[in-house]
Motif scaffolding. Structure first.
Motif, mmCIF file in Angstrom:
data_model
loop_
_atom_site.group_PDB
_atom_site.id
_atom_site.type_symbol
_atom_site.label_atom_id
_atom_site.label_comp_id
_atom_site.label_asym_id
_atom_site.label_seq_id
_atom_site.Cartn_x
_atom_site.Cartn_y
_atom_site.Cartn_z
ATOM 1 N N ARG A 1 8.535 43.925 24.542
ATOM 2 C CA ARG A 1 8.016 44.270 25.862
ATOM 3 C C ARG A 1 7.865 43.041 26.751
ATOM 4 O O ARG A 1 7.571 43.161 27.943
ATOM 5 N N ALA A 2 8.026 41.842 26.192
ATOM 6 C CA ALA A 2 7.848 40.607 26.951
ATOM 7 C C ALA A 2 9.161 40.167 27.593
ATOM 8 O O ALA A 2 10.251 40.524 27.136
ATOM 9 N N LYS A 3 9.052 39.352 28.632
ATOM 10 C CA LYS A 3 10.232 38.761 29.254
ATOM 11 C C LYS A 3 10.777 37.651 28.357
ATOM 12 O O LYS A 3 10.076 37.131 27.496
ATOM 13 N N GLN A 4 12.045 37.286 28.601
ATOM 14 C CA GLN A 4 12.638 36.233 27.787
ATOM 15 C C GLN A 4 11.896 34.919 28.015
ATOM 16 O O GLN A 4 11.335 34.673 29.075
ATOM 17 N N PHE A 5 11.893 34.093 26.980
ATOM 18 C CA PHE A 5 11.145 32.848 27.006
ATOM 19 C C PHE A 5 11.927 31.774 27.760
ATOM 20 O O PHE A 5 12.959 31.279 27.295
ATOM 21 N N ARG A 6 11.465 31.470 28.974
ATOM 22 C CA ARG A 6 12.079 30.474 29.838
ATOM 23 C C ARG A 6 13.579 30.710 29.980
ATOM 24 O O ARG A 6 14.019 31.795 30.301
ATOM 25 N N SER A 7 14.400 29.683 29.686
ATOM 26 C CA SER A 7 15.848 29.821 29.885
ATOM 27 C C SER A 7 16.572 30.229 28.606
ATOM 28 O O SER A 7 17.799 30.258 28.574
ATOM 29 N N THR A 8 15.823 30.561 27.547
ATOM 30 C CA THR A 8 16.454 30.950 26.285
ATOM 31 C C THR A 8 16.701 32.456 26.260
ATOM 32 O O THR A 8 16.284 33.190 27.148
ATOM 33 N N SER A 9 17.354 32.906 25.192
ATOM 34 C CA SER A 9 17.533 34.344 24.974
ATOM 35 C C SER A 9 16.406 34.924 24.133
ATOM 36 O O SER A 9 16.397 36.115 23.847
ATOM 37 N N GLY A 10 15.466 34.067 23.727
ATOM 38 C CA GLY A 10 14.390 34.487 22.845
ATOM 39 C C GLY A 10 13.172 34.998 23.580
ATOM 40 O O GLY A 10 13.152 35.145 24.807
ATOM 41 N N VAL A 11 12.126 35.265 22.795
ATOM 42 C CA VAL A 11 10.908 35.830 23.347
ATOM 43 C C VAL A 11 9.733 35.379 22.497
ATOM 44 O O VAL A 11 9.864 35.134 21.294
ATOM 45 N N MET A 12 8.568 35.232 23.142
ATOM 46 C CA MET A 12 7.310 34.986 22.446
ATOM 47 C C MET A 12 6.305 36.021 22.926
ATOM 48 O O MET A 12 6.218 36.304 24.122
#
Length: 543
Positions: free
Chosen positions: A181-192
Motif C-alpha cells: 500500500r506504500a509508494k515506492q522508496f525514493r528512486s528505487t523500485s522497492g518499498v518500505m
C-alpha cells in the motif's frame, strides 16, 4: 542491471545484516500475538482438519492468536484422528514452554525482537495471470524475476493480558504485489512500510486489537467471499469474544480514499472536476458451534463513503443490523453504503469435511426490481476426504462463484475494493472456478500438493472506471461480457507445489499452468502461460 534494482538489492542486504545483528536479543512469543497470514502453520492446521482432526479448526476467522493455537493443539492430543507427524511438528513449535507466560504471574514489561529474510525467484512464460482479479498482463508487468524482503518484528510484552507488535519490512521490488500500500522508496523500485502495528489486550473471553493487520473471515488462507486478506492490511479496531459455543467478531477499519474524476468517466456534478470520498469498512459476525463437528456463521459488512470525512458511529453498534442503520433518518448522509450479508457452515464427518458459504450483495424481492436488477450472490462449496493411506493424504473438490456485478456498484466509491484489490473473493465479479486437488504429507513438514481447475470469467472488473452498474442487466447469462470485453474467457488451471513447512526455514517450489481461450475476453488465439516460483525464508523467532 538497472540502477533502481541495484539500490533495492543494496537496501535488502543492509536491512538483513541489521536484523542478523539484532537477532540475539529475541525472546519467545506472547499468546495474544496474531500469527501472520501466510505462515506455514496455517497449511499444517488445514491439513489436519482435512484428516478429520476437528480440534485443528482454531476459528473461522484469521489471523489466529498464538494462545488459541496452543489450546487447539492441546485438544488435538485427545483426538485419535489428529495423531501423527503433522501434530508433532506443530506441538514442537507451539509448545507452552516457549511462550512468554506459562502461568498467571505478571512479568515486567520488556521488548523482544524477531527477524525474517525472504528471497523469491519467479519465472513467467507468455505473461502474468496472478492475481486472478486482474487481466493477464505482459511479463514486464508481472512478478519480477528476483525479489528480496527483510522484516524486523518488535513485540512489547506488558503481561499476559497486553501485548504490542510492530513489524517493519523492506522489499526490493513492489511490482505485482497486491499486499503493498506504500509508494515506492525514493528512486528505487522497492518499498518500505509497516505490515503490522497493533496493541492487543484481553479480559476474560474478550480480546481487543487496535492498529494495522490483515483480516480474513471464513474461506481459507487469505481467501474469503465476505472479507479476504488478498489486498493490503487494514488499519482497524477489532474485537472478539470467544466462549465454548459462540464466537463473536467485530471490525471497524479505514480503507483507502477514492477520488472521483470526470476524466475517468466518473459521474460528477456539472461544475465539479474531482471529488474525494473517505471510506470506512465495518463488519460483525457470529459463529455458533452446534457441536465439536459443526459450526454455523452469520454476519454482515458495510463499505461506507463520506465526502467530508468523519465516522458514523451508529455502524459500530454490534447489536444493530446495517440495513436498519442505513435507513435511519438521523444518518450522517453521503448516500447508501454497500452492504453485504453472509452465512457459512463447516462440518467434519469422520474422514469427510464439508463447508459452504453464501454471500448476499443484493437480492431482489419486488417483481418490478427483478425485471431491472439481477441478484448479486457469491458461493463457495467444498468437500474433502481423507484417504486411507499410510501417509496423511486427502482429495478436495471446490466450487466458487461470484455472480455478474457482485462487489460492483453504481459509483466507484462503493466498489468492494481497497487499492483496487478485492475485499471479497479473488475471482472478482462474473467469474467461477471449479478445482479438484489433492495433497500428501510424507513428514510433518513436507507437503506435496496439486490440482486442476476450470476457470470462467466475464467482462466485469473491480478496477473499471467508471464503475459497472448492475442496473438494466437482469436476466443476462452467466458469465456475461461487456462492450469492451465481449467474450467469455475460459481457461484450464493446473498447479503443483512442494512445500517445506518449517517454522525457521520455510521453502516453497510452485508451478502453475494456464491454457486460456478468449484471453482477457477478446477474440484472440488460444494462449498458454506458465509461472514457476521458488520462495525461501530464513526466520529467527518469527513468531
Amino acid at each position: 542491471m538497472r540502477r533502481d534494482a541495484k539500490a533495492g538489492i543494496r537496501f535488502f542486504g543492509t536491512v538483513a545484516a541489521l536484523l542478523v545483528g539484532m537477532a540475539p536479543c529475541v525472546a519467545a512469543q506472547h499468546p495474544l500475538v496474531e500469527l501472520p497470514l501466510g505462515d506455514p502453520a496455517y497449511t499444517q492446521l488445514d491439513a489436519l482438519v482435512r484428516q478429520g482432526c476437528r480440534a485443528a479448526r482454531v476459528s473461522p476467522y484469521r489471523p489466529y492468536r498464538i494462545g488459541r493455537i496452543q489450546s487447539a493443539l492441546t485438544d488435538a492430543e485427545q483426538q485419535p484422528r489428529c495423531a501423527g507427524a503433522v501434530l508433532d511438528a506443530l506441538r514442537a513449535r507451539f509448545s507452552h514452554d516457549t511462550t512468554m507466560h506459562t502461568d498467571s504471574t505478571v512479568a515486567d514489561p520488556h521488548l523482544s525482537i524477531g527477524a525474517a529474510a525472504t528471497l523469491a525467484a519467479s519465472g513467467l512464460h507468455n505473461g502474468e495471470f496472478f492475481p486472478l482479479w486482474r487481466d493477464v498482463r505482459p511479463v514486464s508487468e508481472g512478478t519480477p524475476p528476483l525479489v528480496g524482503t527483510a522484516r524486523v518484528r518488535l513485540t512489547w510484552d506488558a503481561g499476559e493480558h497486553l501485548v504490542g507488535v510492530v513489524e517493519a519490512y523492506g522489499e526490493t521490488n513492489r511490482r505485482n504485489d497486491p499486499l503493498i500500500r506504500a509508494k515506492q522508496f525514493r528512486s528505487t523500485s522497492g518499498v518500505m512500510d509497516f505490515s503490522e502495528a497493533y496493541l492487543a489486550g484481553q479480559v476474560g473471553p474478550v480480546a481487543l486489537s487496535f492498529g494495522r493487520g490483515r483480516e480474513a473471515w471464513l474461506g481459507d488462507g487469505s481467501e474469503s467471499l465476505a472479507l479476504s486478506a488478498n489486498g493490503p492490511p487494514l488499519d482497524r479496531i477489532s474485537a472478539e469474544a470467544n466462549w465454548s459455543r459462540f464466537e463473536l467478531r467485530l471490525l471497524f477499519a479505514s480503507v483507502n480514499d477514492v477520488v472521483l474524476d470526470r476524466t475517468l468517466g466518473d459521474s460528477l456534478p456539472a461544475n465539479v472536476a474531482q471529488q474525494r470520498w473517505h471510506r470506512v469498512f465495518v463488519g460483525h459476525s457470529l459463529t455458533y458451534r452446534a457441536s465439536r463437528s459443526v459450526d454455523v456463521t452469520l454476519g454482515e459488512t458495510a463499505l461506507i463513503g463520506r465526502q467530508g470525512g468523519g465516522v458514523d458511529l451508529s455502524y459500530a453498534n454490534p447489536l444493530m443490523i446495517y440495513q436498519v442503520t442505513q435507513n435511519d433518518q438521523n444518518g450522517s448522509g453521503g448516500g447508501p453504503a454497500n452492504l453485504m450479508a453472509f452465512a457459512g457452515v463447516h462440518a467434519s464427518l469422520g474422514p469427510a469435511v464439508l463447508s459452504g458459504e453464501w454471500l448476499i450483495d443484493d437480492i431482489q424481492i419486488d417483481p418490478k426490481d427483478k425485471a431491472v436488477y439481477p441478484n448479486l450472490f457469491g458461493w463457495r462449496l467444498e468437500a474433502s476426504y481423507a484417504l486411507p493411506t499410510p501417509l496423511p493424504a486427502s482429495v478436495d473438490l471446490q466450487y466458487r462463484r461470484d455472480d455478474n456485478y457482485t462487489y460492483s456498484a453504481d459509483t466507484y466509491t462503493k466498489v468492494y475494493q481497497q487499492y483496487d484489490a478485492p475485499l471479497g473473493s479473488e475471482l472478482g465479479p462474473g467469474a467461477d472456478l471449479v478445482r479438484l486437488g489433492g495433497e500428501v504429507l510424507p513428514t510433518g513438514r513436507l507437503r506435496l500438493s496439486g490440482g486442476i481447475g476450470r476457470w470462467r470469467r466475464g467482462g466485469q472488473r473491480l478496477n473499471d472506471r467508471p464503475a459497472q452498474d448492475r442496473k438494466g442487466h437482469a436476466g443476462e447469462p452467466f458469465p456475461s461480457g461487456t462492450a469492451t470485453r465481449p467474450l467469455v474467457q475460459n481457461a484450464w488451471l493446473g498447479d503443483f507445489a512442494v512445500e517445506w513447512l518449517d517454522g525457521k526455514v520455510p521453502i516453497t517450489v510452485r508451478t502453475e499452468l494456464l491454457r486460456v481461450d478468449h484471453l482477457n475476453n477478446q477474440d484472440v488465439p488460444v494462449a498458454q502461460l506458465a509461472r514457476v516460483q521458488v520462495v525461501g525464508t530464513w526466520r529467527f523467532r518469527y513468531p
